[in-house]
Design an enzyme around this catalytic site. Structure first.
Site, PDB file in Angstrom:
ATOM      1  N   GLU A 289      -1.644  -9.822  -5.835  1.00  0.00           N
ATOM      2  CA  GLU A 289      -1.162  -9.375  -4.524  1.00  0.00           C
ATOM      3  C   GLU A 289      -1.948 -10.018  -3.386  1.00  0.00           C
ATOM      4  O   GLU A 289      -3.176 -10.083  -3.423  1.00  0.00           O
ATOM      5  CB  GLU A 289      -1.289  -7.849  -4.407  1.00  0.00           C
TER       6      GLU A 289
ATOM      7  N   GLU B 119       5.733   0.100  -0.131  1.00  0.00           N
ATOM      8  CA  GLU B 119       4.319   0.477  -0.101  1.00  0.00           C
ATOM      9  C   GLU B 119       3.985   0.819   1.352  1.00  0.00           C
ATOM     10  O   GLU B 119       3.334   0.046   2.056  1.00  0.00           O
ATOM     11  CB  GLU B 119       3.437  -0.642  -0.632  1.00  0.00           C
TER      12      GLU B 119
END
Length: 272
Positions: A135, A233
């Site tokens: 990520e 998210e």
């Protein structure tokens, strides 16, 4: 990050009842037995943190990361998690790196070690039949001092390894803060994307609360042929988790056409 007023297992149930999948962070803070039971009842877990400690950029940290990644694989199997998420180094409770780098970032030796570490991660994934995702993060707001954090960094590393067992978790909230040009970034990264995560800027809340026109991003991803996971998210603005979920679905509903008509954000149950 949504339904934050509820106990964790109730959050999972509430998200599942809406036809959505679930992602979790560090599994050490969860009742894994209970999550495994929920998975057996049909809850889909798209991803979880795929390591607990360790670093990409130095030999000792690399060995530690690989060891905790191996432990995470076993937990991931129990709950059926489809991807195991990585960062350049361990993050503390406030999101700051456990081992930060200076203002000049990682040096060339750290880059070489990070590439070697990720090849080892990809080999582990191949042996165990799992996929790790790396990520990107932002350095100016949430994660200053994190090595290999920018989307350009993670893309360089993952594309260099070029393994189906190591993909990108392309977080567009972080990328907007650090780099911008989100559609161009998605296009460049497309062959290596394992997941796309979304939240608006500023504030890290659901689409429609900030400056990113996610409808345009979604249409571009559709045109590119992306059919993977889209993860919200994000925090719920005003504390309204139902509205936050609706906003995320609405941003992608016009572009993606999953089996239930609501789009990739719903993570259809037969997603590969």
């Amino acid at each position: 990050m949504i339904y934050g007023d509820l106990p964790m297992l109730e959050r999972v149930r509430r998200i599942h009842e809406r036809g959505l999948a679930v992602e979790i962070w560090d599994w050490r803070g969860h009742d894994v037995d209970a999550l495994a039971t929920l998975a057996g009842e049909g809850v889909v877990f798209t991803s979880m943190t795929g390591y607990t400690t360790g670093r990409l950029g130095d030999p000792e940290g690399a060995d530690e990361l690989l060891a905790t990644a191996a432990a995470s694989i076993e937990v991931g199997r129990r709950i059926g998690a489809r991807a195991l998420n990585l960062h350049g180094t361990g993050l503390g409770p406030t999101g700051l790196p456990v081992t930060p780098v200076g203002p000049d970032g990682a040096d060339e030796q750290m880059w070489r070690t990070a590439r070697d570490t990720l090849r080892r991660v990809a080999d582990l994934g191949e042996r165990e039949g799992v996929t790790f995702v790396l990520e990107n993060l932002n350095l100016s707001v949430d994660h200053p001092g994190t090595p290999f954090a920018r989307a350009a960094d993670t893309l360089d590393l993952v594309s260099g390894v070029d393994s189906p067992h190591l993909r990108l978790n392309l977080d567009l909230y972080h990328a907007q803060i650090g780099e911008g040009d989100l559609i161009g970034l998605c296009r460049r990264a497309l062959p290596w994307i394992g997941e796309v995560q979304v939240a608006d800027v500023p504030g890290r809340c659901e689409p429609g609360t900030g400056e990113i026109r996610y409808e345009g991003v979604a249409a571009a991803l559709e045109d590119m042929g992306y059919r993977g996971v889209v993860g919200l998210e994000a925090f719920a603005s005003g504390g309204d988790s139902v509205a936050a979920g609706d906003a995320a679905l609405e941003a992608f509903v016009g572009a993606f056409s999953g089996p239930d008509g609501r789009g990739a954000t719903t993570e259809p149950r037969d997603h590969p």
